[in-house]
Design a protein around this motif. Structure first.
Motif, short mmCIF file in Angstrom:
data_model
loop_
_atom_site.label_atom_id
_atom_site.label_comp_id
_atom_site.label_asym_id
_atom_site.label_seq_id
_atom_site.Cartn_x
_atom_site.Cartn_y
_atom_site.Cartn_z
N ARG A 71 -10.10 15.56 -81.21
CA ARG A 71 -11.17 16.33 -81.85
C ARG A 71 -10.90 16.31 -83.35
O ARG A 71 -9.77 16.06 -83.79
CB ARG A 71 -11.22 17.76 -81.31
N HIS A 72 -11.94 16.59 -84.15
CA HIS A 72 -11.83 16.37 -85.58
C HIS A 72 -12.38 17.54 -86.39
O HIS A 72 -13.24 18.29 -85.91
CB HIS A 72 -12.58 15.10 -86.00
N PRO B 5 -5.13 16.21 -80.75
CA PRO B 5 -5.36 15.72 -79.38
C PRO B 5 -6.17 16.72 -78.56
O PRO B 5 -6.08 17.93 -78.76
CB PRO B 5 -3.95 15.56 -78.82
N THR B 6 -6.96 16.20 -77.66
CA THR B 6 -7.70 17.03 -76.72
C THR B 6 -7.80 16.27 -75.41
O THR B 6 -7.29 15.16 -75.29
CB THR B 6 -9.09 17.40 -77.27
N ILE B 7 -8.45 16.85 -74.41
CA ILE B 7 -8.55 16.18 -73.12
C ILE B 7 -9.66 15.13 -73.15
O ILE B 7 -10.55 15.18 -74.00
CB ILE B 7 -8.79 17.18 -71.98
N PHE B 8 -9.61 14.21 -72.23
CA PHE B 8 -10.68 13.21 -72.07
C PHE B 8 -11.90 13.90 -71.46
O PHE B 8 -11.80 14.65 -70.49
CB PHE B 8 -10.19 12.09 -71.15
N ARG B 9 -13.06 13.63 -72.04
CA ARG B 9 -14.29 14.26 -71.55
C ARG B 9 -15.40 13.23 -71.41
O ARG B 9 -15.83 12.63 -72.38
CB ARG B 9 -14.78 15.34 -72.53
N GLY B 10 -15.89 13.06 -70.21
CA GLY B 10 -17.17 12.42 -69.98
C GLY B 10 -17.31 10.98 -70.43
O GLY B 10 -16.35 10.28 -70.75
N GLN B 11 -18.57 10.56 -70.47
CA GLN B 11 -18.88 9.16 -70.74
C GLN B 11 -19.86 9.00 -71.90
O GLN B 11 -19.58 8.34 -72.87
CB GLN B 11 -19.44 8.50 -69.49
N TRP B 12 -21.04 9.62 -71.79
CA TRP B 12 -22.05 9.47 -72.85
C TRP B 12 -22.74 10.81 -73.04
O TRP B 12 -23.46 11.26 -72.18
CB TRP B 12 -23.05 8.37 -72.51
N GLY B 13 -22.49 11.44 -74.18
CA GLY B 13 -23.14 12.69 -74.52
C GLY B 13 -22.26 13.90 -74.28
O GLY B 13 -21.43 13.91 -73.36
N PRO C 18 -11.20 26.83 -73.17
CA PRO C 18 -10.95 25.89 -74.28
C PRO C 18 -9.80 24.97 -73.89
O PRO C 18 -8.66 25.40 -73.72
CB PRO C 18 -10.55 26.83 -75.44
N ALA C 19 -10.10 23.71 -73.70
CA ALA C 19 -9.17 22.81 -73.03
C ALA C 19 -7.90 22.56 -73.83
O ALA C 19 -6.89 22.14 -73.26
CB ALA C 19 -9.86 21.48 -72.73
N GLU C 20 -7.90 22.85 -75.12
CA GLU C 20 -6.70 22.63 -75.91
C GLU C 20 -5.55 23.53 -75.42
O GLU C 20 -4.39 23.17 -75.51
CB GLU C 20 -6.98 22.89 -77.39
N ALA D 20 -5.21 36.59 -72.14
CA ALA D 20 -4.17 35.88 -71.40
C ALA D 20 -3.82 34.56 -72.08
O ALA D 20 -2.64 34.17 -72.15
CB ALA D 20 -4.61 35.64 -69.97
N LEU D 21 -4.82 33.87 -72.60
CA LEU D 21 -4.56 32.62 -73.32
C LEU D 21 -3.76 32.88 -74.61
O LEU D 21 -2.80 32.17 -74.92
CB LEU D 21 -5.88 31.94 -73.67
#
Length: 863
Positions: free
Chosen positions: A211-212, A223-231, A255-257, A553-554
């Motif tokens: 992510r930027h 770094p972040t998690i891999f997400r999806g394909q298009w959109g 929040p996946a981070e 908790a996070l």
């Protein structure tokens, strides 16, 4: 000669094969399988003609629910092959035109720099574009845009650019290369895209693992998690939604981070499949889809049965549609010529989604060339559809001979220079009129009913250099409720103007979303001054809002103090039946699981067994021992043994030992064992080598179920262990084998890592695990055959059945296959033998006449 993975030609070859491996474990939709008979469509299916329609003619092909209408916003020749768009504060549309995509069925000429970004202007205010100005051209297959800082980010994989317009003439007068690792340049179906400015001021992408932030001309990357394909899209909470071609909707429930904090814990709340039913309901008889010849791909009437090209999701956050549509998720299915509307259902943070309409779609077309590929909220509250409008949508890498033949015979390969943008509006409400000209307009827009206006105002205020905004924003945050207060708070964050005093005051705000964000934004201060901040946070343990308690908790996982662990223990006791709470807590205790377990065991309630408590202990034990080292394993064994000394009085005043806690701890350790499958050889076990027999085992044996004790003991090894043959140290790789391994590591990243993940654990609903898989460490002969010819049908991996289809990778050279397989057989703690180039060549030669993908039954016959 061993492969030189760094050579440009090799790079090109690798990128060609990325999407092939990425389809592993997906339901069949891409490419041919060896040996399949590609029959023409059944004679009973009457294929209607598919001539190119004018925009006005195309309007007549659409069906919509009562009360909705569709309008033309822009069309050829003003735009060609549009794939993405963005509105600027003046309401002008900036559109990405992928004009180089599939210029013919062979894809020849795709590398030509004819892509562009254009700005569309409605000069007379009638709602339809009359003028198109080319902002930037000379691009190779551009695919995403984000308006930022008086210019725009443009994705032209592998490049991410910042284009500047210094004089406001809507023509670029300078560009800055920000990144050269934004995806691959070759395949538009599986590479980075999106560039969504999120609520938290980070820019997120689909099909990318970073992510930027764009700050003062510099690109910050995390770094972040891999997400999806298009959109990619977001809701009012800032939760992200995306999809892949056969999996219509996925999302992040947290929040996946945060979930990246503990690599040893397999979380529930990131990249979650939200829809189980993948049926689609087009109105166009259309066998012109990949594998339209395959049973089950089409219904008897010739319409597509299941999603095969889902893309372009959009959470509707406008104010033109009826209220029941707010927060629904629209998405495209261009191969079916439809737009789906899914209703989100939430229960304590856990989301699922269902089609808003029974066995029909929100929008459907009888025009085979209608190819919706992206959706966007507009400034007026309407839903905007980007229509690539073409006959051939499948990329050449996936174009089956069946579909290629259909395209040529029915003339679907031409024309190419078309494209439309449509607007769907509701007749029930007027369209919004948003003004964002001045900073006062933008401050006021933070509370607009239109999500596009709120998001755009937030971005513009973050980018503003006006230091006098701070007091105005603070007043909104303290005096108003969501959405204005929430967005104003994140504007302050983006501008770097938050202060600890304000955030502490917001912990008692009336608006739960504001309280929740204040908790999250206090994390930096918490790490520096936990003694002051933590007591304030702990007052929220019993807050009535679920999402706030979840954020708490996070956040508590960011500080390593005894009070924090005690608070996490209390939160788990009250909320631990919810898997999201387990994610929130366990993700933050990497290498500190024993501290949390100690805090849990001090709670009086945890002297009594319950299914939720046992599951939490097991999850913490598994996380603590994920590295399977002597120290971590010994810690769990000793803790398990210590539980046998604790006692409680039950209702009959009988003294009982906390055997259930010991059992749960040992179950977490035993869960690292691969499942034993009937009629299959016993899987190889990675053991933990101790210096001597663990003393805790003697204490545990009398109180542990024999089967569980045997599993735990089988994981452990020490010198002189009774009944154990001498441990054979894995043979070290030779210099040439090490070169294969090194090359395979990089090759894996380009071909398989996106779906199987760098850790090899795969993704639920997308790809099975390779780490600790019996297929990975078992017969190398099976592995080579799978790569050469593919595999289809149900396949059991680590005890779980996957309905999967992997296409062949026989276009890889022998050296590449050997390197890839050597890598996965020696990574993640594997000690299996390497695979030689000669071995691959031998199997390739012996199976050269094979035309069918392998089945599990066939592969299991091989040793």
């Amino acid at each position: 000669m061993l492969i030189d993975i760094h050579a440009p030609l090799r790079r090109l070859l690798i990128s060609l094969f990325l999407p092939l491996c990425a389809t592993l474990a997906l339901l069949a939709q891409n490419g041919d399988k060896p040996g399949e008979i590609q029959e023409p469509p059944p004679a009973a299916i009457k294929i209607p003609p598919a001539p190119p329609l004018s925009p006005e003619e195309a309007l007549k092909s659409f069906t919509l629910p009562e009360g909705f209408s569709i309008e033309i916003v822009a069309s050829e020749p003003l735009i060609e092959a549009p794939v993405a768009m963005s509105f600027d504060p003046q309401g002008r549309i900036w559109v990405v035109e992928m004009r180089g995509f599939m210029p013919n069925v062979d894809g020849l000429g795709e590398e030509n720099p004819i892509g562009r970004v254009s700005v569309l202007l409605d000069e007379d205010g009638d709602g339809r574009v009359e003028k198109s100005t080319v902002f930037a051209d000379g691009l190779v297959m551009p695919r995403a845009i984000a308006l930022v800082s008086g210019g725009c980010l443009i994705a032209e994989p592998p490049n991410l650019w910042f284009f500047k317009d210094s004089n406001g003439d809507l023509k670029s007068d300078g560009k800055l290369l920000l990144s050269t690792n934004y995806g691959s340049q070759v395949n538009p179906e599986h590479t980075s895209n999106g560039l969504l400015w999120g609520l938290d001021n980070w820019i997120y992408s689909a099909n990318h693992t970073s992510r930027h932030r764009f700050i003062n001309g510099n690109l910050k990357e995390e770094p972040t998690i891999f997400r999806g394909q298009w959109g990619i899209t977001q809701d009012d909470h800032g939760r992200l939604f995306y999809n892949s071609n056969s999996d219509q909707l996925r999302g992040d429930l947290l929040p996946a981070e945060y979930l990246l904090r503990n690599p040893g814990y397999k979380s529930f709340g990131g990249n979650v499949q939200l829809v189980k039913d993948q049926a689609v309901w087009p109105i166009r008889v259309n066998p012109g889809v990949n594998r339209g010849y395959q049973k089950g791909q089409l219904r008897e009437d010739g319409t597509l049965a299941t999603f095969t090209g889902a893309c372009g999701p959009c959470v509707y956050r406008g104010d033109n549609f009826p209220d029941e549509y707010y927060g629904t998720v629209f998405l495209c299915e261009p191969t079916a010529n439809v737009v789906r509307c899914n209703k989100l259902i939430e229960k304590e943070g856990i989301l699922s989604a269902v089609n808003l309409f029974d066995k029909r779609e929100f929008l459907a077309s009888t025009d085979e060339r209608f190819r919706p590929v992206n959706l966007f909220n507009g400034p007026d509250g309407a839903l905007y559809i980007v229509d690539m409008y073409r006959g051939v949508l499948q990329h050449r890498i996936y174009l089956t001979t069946y579909l290629r033949k259909q395209a040529l015979e029915r003339g679907l390969d031409k024309p190419l220079n078309l494209g439309r943008i449509y607007r769907v509006i509701s007749k029930a409400k007027p369209r919004s009129k948003i003004t964002l000209t001045t900073e006062e307009d933008r401050v006021n827009a933070l509370g607009a009913t239109n999500g596009w206006a709120r998001d755009t105002a937030q971005r513009l205020l973050v980018e503003s250099k006006n230091s006098g905004l701070k007091k105005k924003l603070e007043k909104i945050v303290t005096d108003r409720e969501s959405p204005a207060a929430l967005h104003a708070l994140w504007v302050l964050e983006g501008r770097g103007e938050l202060n600890q005093s304000l955030l502490l005051n917001l912990l008692t705000a009336r608006d739960a979303k504001v309280r929740k964000s204040a908790v999250r934004l206090l994390e930096n201060a918490l790490g520096k001054d936990p003694d002051h901040i933590l007591p304030n946070l702990l007052t929220l343990e019993n807050d009535p809002d679920f999402h706030l308690r979840l954020q708490l908790a996070l956040t508590l996982g960011e500080v390593n103090t005894r009070p924090a662990y005690e608070a996490l223990a209390r939160l788990l006791e009250k909320n631990g039946a919810n898997p999201l709470f387990r994610d929130a807590v366990i993700s933050g205790v990497n290498n500190k699981e024993l501290l949390l377990l100690d805090a849990l065991f001090r709670l009086p309630e945890w002297n009594v067994a319950s299914p939720a408590r046992s599951e939490i202990i097991t999850a913490l034990s598994r996380s603590a021992t994920s590295d399977l080292t002597e120290s971590s394993t010994a810690g769990i064994l000793e803790l398990a043994a210590s539980q046998l000394a604790g006692t409680v009085l039950d209702s009959s005043n009988t003294v009982q030992k906390n055997v259930w806690r010991s059992t749960a701890l040992l179950s977490g350790l035993a869960s690292h064992l691969p499942p034993v499958q009937k009629e299959k050889p016993e899987p190889k076990i990675k053991t933990v080598l101790f210096q001597h027999a663990p003393s805790a085992l003697l204490k545990l044996q009398p109180h542990t179920e024999p089967e569980l004790f045997a599993k735990v003991e089988s994981l452990l090894s020490w010198p002189g262990k009774p009944g154990e043959t001498k441990t054979v140290k894995p043979v070290e790789l030779t210099a040439d084998e090490q070169k294969l391994f090194t090359a395979g590591k990089e090759l894996y990243t380009f071909t398989c890592g996106a779906c199987h993940q760098p850790h090899g654990q795969g993704q639920e609903g997308l790809a099975p695990p390779l780490a600790d898989s019996e297929w990975t460490t078992g017969s190398p002969e099976r592995l080579v055959r799978i790569v050469l010819h593919g595999v289809r049908g149900p396949m059991t991996v680590r005890g779980k059945v996957y309905e999967m289809e992997m296409p062949p990778l026989n276009v890889l050279e022998d050296e590449q296959i050997a390197s890839l397989l050597t890598y996965i057989r020696r990574e993640w703690g594997h000690t299996a033998s390497p695979v030689s180039v000669d071995f691959v060549k031998k199997i390739r030669d012996s199976t050269a006449q094979r035309e069918e993908a392998w089945t599990e039954a066939e592969l299991n016959k091989l040793k």
